[in-house]
Design a protein around this motif. Structure first.
Motif, PDB file in Angstrom:
ATOM      1  N   ALA A 157       0.827  -1.206   0.000  1.00  0.00           N
ATOM      2  CA  ALA A 157       0.000   0.000   0.000  1.00  0.00           C
ATOM      3  C   ALA A 157       0.861   1.257   0.000  1.00  0.00           C
ATOM      4  CB  ALA A 157      -0.929  -0.007   1.209  1.00  0.00           C
ATOM      5  N   SER A 158       1.961   1.220   0.749  1.00  0.00           N
ATOM      6  CA  SER A 158       2.856   2.370   0.796  1.00  0.00           C
ATOM      7  C   SER A 158       3.472   2.651  -0.571  1.00  0.00           C
ATOM      8  CB  SER A 158       3.959   2.123   1.828  1.00  0.00           C
ATOM      9  OG  SER A 158       4.882   3.188   1.831  1.00  0.00           O
ATOM     10  N   PHE A 159       3.902   1.588  -1.255  1.00  0.00           N
ATOM     11  CA  PHE A 159       4.500   1.756  -2.574  1.00  0.00           C
ATOM     12  C   PHE A 159       3.467   2.307  -3.562  1.00  0.00           C
ATOM     13  CE2 PHE A 159       5.540   0.098  -6.827  1.00  0.00           C
ATOM     14  CZ  PHE A 159       6.822   0.621  -6.979  1.00  0.00           C
ATOM     15  N   ARG A 160       2.248   1.788  -3.487  1.00  0.00           N
ATOM     16  CA  ARG A 160       1.209   2.249  -4.405  1.00  0.00           C
ATOM     17  C   ARG A 160       0.845   3.714  -4.151  1.00  0.00           C
ATOM     18  NH1 ARG A 160      -2.655  -3.179  -4.476  1.00  0.00           N
ATOM     19  NH2 ARG A 160      -1.715  -4.121  -6.345  1.00  0.00           N
ATOM     20  N   ALA A 161       0.859   4.125  -2.890  1.00  0.00           N
ATOM     21  CA  ALA A 161       0.576   5.526  -2.579  1.00  0.00           C
ATOM     22  C   ALA A 161       1.641   6.438  -3.172  1.00  0.00           C
ATOM     23  CB  ALA A 161       0.486   5.708  -1.066  1.00  0.00           C
ATOM     24  N   GLN A 162       2.892   6.012  -3.094  1.00  0.00           N
ATOM     25  CA  GLN A 162       3.990   6.778  -3.697  1.00  0.00           C
ATOM     26  C   GLN A 162       3.795   6.892  -5.205  1.00  0.00           C
ATOM     27  OE1 GLN A 162       8.087   5.385  -2.830  1.00  0.00           O
ATOM     28  NE2 GLN A 162       8.390   5.335  -5.048  1.00  0.00           N
ATOM     29  N   GLN A 163       3.438   5.781  -5.819  1.00  0.00           N
ATOM     30  CA  GLN A 163       3.179   5.784  -7.257  1.00  0.00           C
ATOM     31  C   GLN A 163       2.031   6.728  -7.613  1.00  0.00           C
ATOM     32  OE1 GLN A 163       2.483   1.635  -8.225  1.00  0.00           O
ATOM     33  NE2 GLN A 163       4.209   1.652  -9.644  1.00  0.00           N
ATOM     34  N   ALA A 164       0.948   6.633  -6.856  1.00  0.00           N
ATOM     35  CA  ALA A 164      -0.237   7.431  -7.160  1.00  0.00           C
ATOM     36  C   ALA A 164       0.067   8.924  -7.091  1.00  0.00           C
ATOM     37  CB  ALA A 164      -1.368   7.070  -6.198  1.00  0.00           C
ATOM     38  N   ALA A 165       0.883   9.315  -6.106  1.00  0.00           N
ATOM     39  CA  ALA A 165       1.240  10.721  -5.983  1.00  0.00           C
ATOM     40  C   ALA A 165       2.051  11.185  -7.189  1.00  0.00           C
ATOM     41  CB  ALA A 165       2.024  10.942  -4.691  1.00  0.00           C
ATOM     42  N   ALA A 166       3.020  10.366  -7.598  1.00  0.00           N
ATOM     43  CA  ALA A 166       3.845  10.725  -8.749  1.00  0.00           C
ATOM     44  C   ALA A 166       3.014  10.724 -10.033  1.00  0.00           C
ATOM     45  CB  ALA A 166       5.010   9.748  -8.881  1.00  0.00           C
ATOM     46  N   PHE A 167       2.124   9.761 -10.150  1.00  0.00           N
ATOM     47  CA  PHE A 167       1.249   9.660 -11.309  1.00  0.00           C
ATOM     48  C   PHE A 167       0.367  10.906 -11.404  1.00  0.00           C
ATOM     49  CE2 PHE A 167      -2.002   7.576 -13.990  1.00  0.00           C
ATOM     50  CZ  PHE A 167      -1.207   6.797 -14.814  1.00  0.00           C
ATOM     51  N   GLY A 168      -0.182  11.320 -10.263  1.00  0.00           N
ATOM     52  CA  GLY A 168      -1.026  12.509 -10.234  1.00  0.00           C
ATOM     53  C   GLY A 168      -0.259  13.762 -10.595  1.00  0.00           C
ATOM     54  N   ALA A 169       0.987  13.870 -10.111  1.00  0.00           N
ATOM     55  CA  ALA A 169       1.809  15.031 -10.437  1.00  0.00           C
ATOM     56  C   ALA A 169       2.106  15.083 -11.936  1.00  0.00           C
ATOM     57  CB  ALA A 169       3.110  14.980  -9.642  1.00  0.00           C
ATOM     58  N   GLU A 170       2.364  13.924 -12.532  1.00  0.00           N
ATOM     59  CA  GLU A 170       2.623  13.881 -13.967  1.00  0.00           C
ATOM     60  C   GLU A 170       1.377  14.300 -14.748  1.00  0.00           C
ATOM     61  OE1 GLU A 170       5.086  13.232 -17.329  1.00  0.00           O
ATOM     62  OE2 GLU A 170       5.579  13.285 -15.186  1.00  0.00           O
ATOM     63  N   ARG A 171       0.221  13.860 -14.270  1.00  0.00           N
ATOM     64  CA  ARG A 171      -1.034  14.246 -14.931  1.00  0.00           C
ATOM     65  C   ARG A 171      -1.223  15.764 -14.915  1.00  0.00           C
ATOM     66  NH1 ARG A 171      -5.289  14.569 -15.631  1.00  0.00           N
ATOM     67  NH2 ARG A 171      -6.662  13.427 -16.861  1.00  0.00           N
ATOM     68  N   GLN A 172      -0.945  16.362 -13.767  1.00  0.00           N
ATOM     69  CA  GLN A 172      -1.079  17.821 -13.653  1.00  0.00           C
ATOM     70  C   GLN A 172      -0.103  18.529 -14.589  1.00  0.00           C
ATOM     71  OE1 GLN A 172      -0.651  18.821  -9.521  1.00  0.00           O
ATOM     72  NE2 GLN A 172      -2.505  17.709  -8.898  1.00  0.00           N
ATOM     73  N   ALA A 173       1.120  17.986 -14.687  1.00  0.00           N
ATOM     74  CA  ALA A 173       2.106  18.580 -15.585  1.00  0.00           C
ATOM     75  C   ALA A 173       1.643  18.471 -17.031  1.00  0.00           C
ATOM     76  CB  ALA A 173       3.455  17.888 -15.407  1.00  0.00           C
ATOM     77  N   TRP A 174       1.026  17.348 -17.388  1.00  0.00           N
ATOM     78  CA  TRP A 174       0.504  17.176 -18.746  1.00  0.00           C
ATOM     79  C   TRP A 174      -0.632  18.168 -19.013  1.00  0.00           C
ATOM     80  CZ3 TRP A 174       0.125  11.541 -20.935  1.00  0.00           C
ATOM     81  CH2 TRP A 174       1.389  10.946 -20.874  1.00  0.00           C
ATOM     82  N   ASP A 175      -1.478  18.372 -18.006  1.00  0.00           N
ATOM     83  CA  ASP A 175      -2.569  19.346 -18.166  1.00  0.00           C
ATOM     84  C   ASP A 175      -2.014  20.743 -18.440  1.00  0.00           C
ATOM     85  OD1 ASP A 175      -4.872  17.799 -17.991  1.00  0.00           O
ATOM     86  OD2 ASP A 175      -4.884  17.842 -15.798  1.00  0.00           O
ATOM     87  N   ARG A 176      -1.012  21.140 -17.640  1.00  0.00           N
ATOM     88  CA  ARG A 176      -0.434  22.478 -17.795  1.00  0.00           C
ATOM     89  C   ARG A 176       0.247  22.629 -19.154  1.00  0.00           C
ATOM     90  NH1 ARG A 176       1.087  21.436 -12.381  1.00  0.00           N
ATOM     91  NH2 ARG A 176       3.197  20.846 -13.064  1.00  0.00           N
TER      92      ARG A 176
END
Length: 669
Positions: free
Chosen positions: A642-661
């Protein structure tokens, strides 16, 4: 059998031996059917000569060959308009033409609309069969004449001439004008809804656009697929979750020939040399009876999709009037109006099951939610084994995906309703899959990390397709970033520590595995290229979504590169090979467990040369996969997973925001 010689004086631009219906029964390991792209013109030509419809002939792209017939023969040239001469004298297409002994048949360059013409020879061409067909698959280097396009100096052989056409003994047989397919520059192509429609994957407006837009054929099209230019979808979802960052990404499932495959925002009509398995959505599928049109689509042509009811689609098996026209008779029938969903039900264990239409001859059975769950893959395997054992007449292909099973069938033998009922009844009788235990070999493969061939593929992509992609210029750095890892050394460690369970074969051709790490903490998640690459080196290793793939051969692709390995497909291996089973050119099996060990780029080249020559060996040991024991492992390590997946999800979300911008999601396809 005595044969007549045919000498190739000039090969033409791309001339290959094909037969019909091609190579059937190997879709589940990534072998496409091949065969004539315009089967209608091909089969009519054979019929004119008195041949069986499927006998081998030549497919010619843009320009044809010059052929000498030392013993004479009869031929029929069909397909797109092209100048044809015998010993310099103009002769007609769509008619049986006698070539005298020593005569030369010369098929020139296409003079009008269309893309392909066909040269059929009385008695058919005689070539060795490979996997039950003589059809050429050039990308795989097998079938036809030495697995390649013709070259000057090649010698072909024709079978025994069946003699003058029995219905027309007093004159050369010919196909009348109204019997010939209509070939132009504007096409209407009949499609069925599904498998991936609205509102789950596309918006209603997207579907209206797909069936209400004139798409343009792109110059970068071939037998693997016809690339189209048109409006970019709005999409009904923001991303593909574990399957990838782009909303076109899904967990890998089987494709159909004729599927409109959105690789990112780019629509591609999959051809007879196209991939059998992949991770992109397909909103509509060309019906079997209209697939011949794909073979005549030329760059700059316009395409309009016409939705039809699956049970009223022109039959692939026939070559009568309902298959002829560029503008189909089915315009007013409309679609099935069900968004491609044939039915949903709850299995005995509570698993939700969705059955989706995959053309007029296919059903895609999906289990559970759109997540990576090996329990769902186990259930797919149990259904696959049961249907395989039933040996139902009319079922032609069974192809497992990550959470799905595709059932292809012959609509002339089975109706769609009968296949849906068969699947539902079989599912009801399935034993519990949660305690599945299956054979599971361990397979050790060498991996050249960040191999020069994969770096070359990235450079080609940047120069020829797209230079500004977020995953360029280094895929490994992109993998690090999107997974929230500290440095690329962590990517390296995870890839080499992981054990990958093979969930499907033929992910981008020829026994190529789609596999996922058994330990979720090794499950790196990425998105796929948008648009896809046009070139990938053979046996490149990539990650797309939560999956690892080894590319079985050169071709298109979308996974993020980590390196390159040795051959997973070798149709020239010796009979005494310890790695490849006799008569089986694919190395891997479902539920094999792959791990990698590091080698240098030079070492890999030596290993690949040894494998190609039949000297190489792969480390393989027999074992088993116990789903119950695996579930216990997941429970014991739930917190760290769960800890590893949370780390992934945060990075994934940040990449999504960067793609939006950066406007990535608004970028033109």
């Amino acid at each position: 059998m005595s044969t007549n010689l045919v000498e190739v004086l000039r090969p033409g631009m791309l001339t290959t031996v094909q037969d019909w219906p091609g190579r059937i029964g190997f879709w589940h390991i990534g072998v496409p059917p091949s065969g004539p792209m315009d089967d209608l013109s091909f089969r009519i030509g054979n019929r004119v000569l008195g041949n069986a419809e499927g006998l081998a002939g030549l497919e010619c792209t843009r320009s044809g060959p010059a052929l000498r017939f030392p013993d004479g023969g009869r031929v029929c040239v069909t397909g797109a308009p092209v100048p044809v001469t015998v010993d310099g004298v103009r002769v007609p297409q769509w008619q049986s033409v006698t070539v005298p002994a020593g005569g030369v048949l010369d098929v020139g360059t296409l003079s009008g609309p269309g893309m392909r013409c066909y040269v059929l020879v009385a008695g058919g061409l005689v070539e060795p069969e490979y996997l039950d067909s003589t059809a050429t698959f050039t990308l795989g280097s097998f079938g036809g004449h030495d697995g390649r396009a013709l070259r000057a100096g090649d010698e072909l052989h024709a079978g025994r001439d069946p003699g003058p056409h029995q219905d027309r003994p007093d004159r050369d047989a010919r196909a009348a004008i109204d019997e010939q397919p209509s070939i132009g520059h504007r096409w209407e192509i009949a499609v069925t809804e599904g498998p991936h429609g609205a509102p789950e994957f596309f918006t209603r407006a997207d579907i209206d656009t797909i069936i209400g837009t004139d798409y343009t054929v792109h110059f970068n099209s071939d037998r693997t697929g016809v690339r189209l230019e048109g409006p970019k979808p709005q999409w009904a979802r923001t991303d593909g979750g574990e399957a990838g960052l782009h909303p076109s990404n899904i967990h890998d499932n089987a494709y159909c020939v004729g599927a409109l495959d959105f690789t990112g925002d780019t629509p591609i009509l999959l051809g007879p040399d196209g991939p059998s398995l992949g991770g992109f959505v397909c909103p509509v599928t060309v019906v079997g009876g209209d697939r011949w049109k794909l073979g005549q689509l030329a760059p700059g042509d316009t395409v309009r999709f016409v939705p039809v009811r699956a049970d009223r689609a022109p039959s692939l098996r026939s070559i009568d009037m309902d298959r002829r026209a560029s503008f189909p008779w089915v315009q007013s029938t409309g679609g099935d109006g069900d968004d491609g969903v044939l039915g949903r039900f709850s299995a005995a264990d509570g698993t939700e099951v969705t059955m989706r239409r995959a053309g007029d001859g296919g059903v895609l059975v999906e289990y559970g939610q759109m997540v990576l769950d090996l329990v769902l893959r186990a259930r797919v395997h149990v259904l696959y084994e049961h249907l395989l054992a039933l040996q139902v007449t009319g079922v032609t292909e069974l192809t497992p995906g990550v959470r799905s099973l595709q059932v292809q069938f012959d609509p002339a033998v089975l109706s769609m309703a009968e296949v849906v009922d068969l699947i539902a009844r079989t599912d009801e009788s399935l034993p519990a899959s949660t305690e599945l235990v299956v054979p599971s070999r361990t397979v050790r493969l060498p991996l050249s990390w960040d191999d020069p061939a994969t770096r070359e593929a990235i450079q080609r992509y940047m120069h020829g397709v797209r230079a500004d992609a977020p995953w360029c210029p280094w895929n490994i750095e992109f993998i690090r970033r999107v997974n929230g890892l500290a440095d690329v050394a962590q990517v390296y460690d995870i890839v080499f520590d992981a054990e990958y369970l093979v969930l499907g074969l033929g992910d981008v051709y020829l026994g190529a595995p789609v596999a996922t790490p058994l330990d979720p903490r090794h499950r790196l998640v990425t998105t796929k290229y948008n648009p896809a690459r046009t070139w990938t080196p053979e046996n490149a290793v990539g990650i797309g979504g939560a999956y690892m793939c080894v590319y079985g051969m050169e071709g298109p692709g979308g996974y993020q590169f980590v390196g390159r390995t040795t051959q997973v497909w070798n149709h020239r291996h010796p009979a005494d090979s310890q790695s490849f089973e006799p008569g089986t050119p694919w190395l891997l099996r479902y539920f094999d467990r792959i791990s990698f060990y590091p080698v240098s780029a030079d070492e890999l080249l030596d290993l690949r040369a040894d494998m190609a020559a039949g000297r190489g060996q792969v480390q393989i040991a027999d074992s088993q996969f116990d789903l119950g024991g695996y579930r216990d492992f997941l429970a014991a390590h739930a917190d760290s997973i769960a800890s590893f997946r949370a780390q992934q999800a945060a990075a994934f979300g940040a990449e999504r925001q960067a793609w939006d911008r950066a406007g990535e999601f608004r970028r033109a396809g």
